[in-house]
Design a protein around this motif. Structure first.
Motif, short mmCIF file in Angstrom:
data_model
loop_
_atom_site.label_atom_id
_atom_site.label_comp_id
_atom_site.label_asym_id
_atom_site.label_seq_id
_atom_site.Cartn_x
_atom_site.Cartn_y
_atom_site.Cartn_z
N ASP A 266 0.81 -1.22 0.00
CA ASP A 266 0.00 0.00 0.00
C ASP A 266 0.85 1.27 0.00
O ASP A 266 0.32 2.36 -0.22
N SER A 267 2.16 1.14 0.24
CA SER A 267 3.07 2.29 0.22
C SER A 267 3.98 2.27 -1.00
O SER A 267 5.08 2.83 -0.98
N ARG A 300 -0.69 -4.11 3.95
CA ARG A 300 -0.57 -2.83 4.65
C ARG A 300 0.87 -2.56 5.07
O ARG A 300 1.62 -3.49 5.37
N ASN A 301 1.22 -1.29 5.06
CA ASN A 301 2.54 -0.85 5.51
C ASN A 301 3.64 -1.57 4.76
O ASN A 301 4.58 -2.12 5.35
N THR A 303 6.10 -1.59 0.96
CA THR A 303 6.62 -0.86 -0.19
C THR A 303 6.41 -1.65 -1.48
O THR A 303 5.76 -2.70 -1.50
N ARG A 308 9.08 -3.23 4.71
CA ARG A 308 8.57 -2.17 5.58
C ARG A 308 9.07 -0.81 5.06
O ARG A 308 10.23 -0.70 4.66
N PRO A 309 8.26 0.21 5.10
CA PRO A 309 8.73 1.53 4.64
C PRO A 309 9.85 2.10 5.52
O PRO A 309 10.68 2.87 5.04
N ASP A 310 9.86 1.76 6.81
CA ASP A 310 10.85 2.30 7.75
C ASP A 310 11.90 1.24 8.09
O ASP A 310 12.00 0.79 9.22
N SER A 325 7.12 -6.56 5.29
CA SER A 325 5.92 -6.20 6.03
C SER A 325 5.24 -7.47 6.57
O SER A 325 5.26 -8.51 5.91
#
Length: 345
Positions: A266-267, A300-301, A303, A308-310, A325
């Motif tokens: 979702d990112s 969710r969350n 890329t 994970r985005p972070d 994620s």
């Protein structure tokens, strides 16, 4: 004292990160693989077959299909956590260095998507001759692999496809990439309809220049427009884009006769996932093939690559399962395992 504590903590963090990376590499080294060389389009390609200890000739093999870039057989270790999770289900994986990468011959930048699809077909034939006549064979591809998949609609020896962050149309994807860049730069707002129309016009002009050839493309003043990125300076990259700029999934996907899982983050800032979801669904809805089916899942969350985005600093050393994620790898692996249980082919 505070300055001293900062440097101590920094050294400790780096040490722990390195130790964690070493432990991860040790875990990855526990995966058993054999090196294989096969012929495709007058070149020899070198890859790896990761086979679980109890894998038999009847258990599935998943072939990884790379996205863009000069990828080795593990996509710079990105595939390894997925490979480990598949191995836990007794599922083998096969992948290779792109042409011109490592010991593989050729040049991946000279390839069309149809030629990349031929590579996959040659890999399937190689596995069949190597003793896996009974194994289910499926694909797990990333991003640009969507256009490779679309060129495999006539391949009867495939049982399923999993596509991560797949793009539907090259030109539409270029428009989306320009829009994302301009929004991130603060040049336009996300809801600026006039800017979107201008982006469409600029990419249409750029398309014509690319079709006209490298010299016309470089000589044109189009890239002086403040919306435009720097022109492609590498002629090999330019020719790769020119060769594949008309890529689109609709015709190929509408002829596929197998189940597909399309999975997105979702990112994702590289692919317009809403556009892909609509186009993929439209293509499969147009199919009259008996075994064709499409499932689409958004994580969710996550890329473009479902990470994970972070990401923490230790991801610079090697990608581990924890960097994906939550549920991303599990969703892929469980779907593939279910297809083994329910396959009618």
């Amino acid at each position: 004292m505070k300055k001293y504590n900062f440097w101590v903590l920094l050294v400790v963090f780096i040490f722990v990160s390195l130790l964690s990376a070493c432990n991860n590499n040790q875990s990855q080294n526990d995966l058993q693989y054999t090196t294989h060389t096969f012929d495709s389009l007058n070149h020899q390609l070198v890859g790896r077959l990761y086979k679980p200890k109890h894998h038999t000739a009847f258990d599935p093999i998943v072939i990884f299909v790379h996205g863009d870039g000069a990828m080795d057989s593990t996509a710079k270790s990105f595939y390894l956590p997925i490979t480990e999770s598949l191995a836990a289900k007794n599922i083998a994986t096969f992948s290779w260095n792109k042409p011109g990468v490592g010991e593989s011959q050729g040049n991946w930048l000279s390839q069309s998507m149809k030629e990349r699809a031929t590579e996959v077909q040659d890999a399937i034939q190689y596995l069949r001759v190597a003793g896996y006549q009974q194994s289910q064979i499926g694909l797990l591809g990333f991003s640009q692999a969507s256009w490779v998949f679309a060129n495999l609609h006539n391949e009867s020896q495939l049982d399923f496809m999993v596509l991560v962050g797949g793009a539907a149309n090259w030109l539409s994807q270029s428009q989306y990439s320009m829009w994302i860049r301009l929004v991130d730069e603060g040049t336009i707002s996300a809801d600026d309809l006039a800017a979107i129309e201008r982006i469409n016009q600029l990419t249409a002009k750029e398309y014509q220049l690319i079709k006209a050839g490298y010299d016309h493309y470089l000589a044109a003043p189009l890239h002086q427009d403040p919306y435009m990125p720097e022109p492609i300076k590498d002629e090999a990259r330019f020719n790769f884009v020119r060769k594949n700029i008309d890529a689109d999934v609709f015709e190929g996907f509408s002829k596929l006769n197998l189940p597909m899982l399309a999975i997105y983050g979702d990112s994702d800032v590289h692919v317009d996932i809403e556009h892909s979801q609509i186009e993929f669904a439209h293509a499969f809805a147009s199919s009259s093939q008996q075994h064709a089916s499409l499932e689409q899942v958004t994580i969710r969350n996550a890329t473009h690559g479902l990470l994970r985005p972070d990401l923490p600093l230790d991801a610079l050393f090697s990608i581990k399962k924890k960097h994906f994620s939550p549920s991303a790898i599990e969703t892929m692996v469980e779907w593939i395992d279910l297809k083994r249980e329910t396959s009618e082919k």
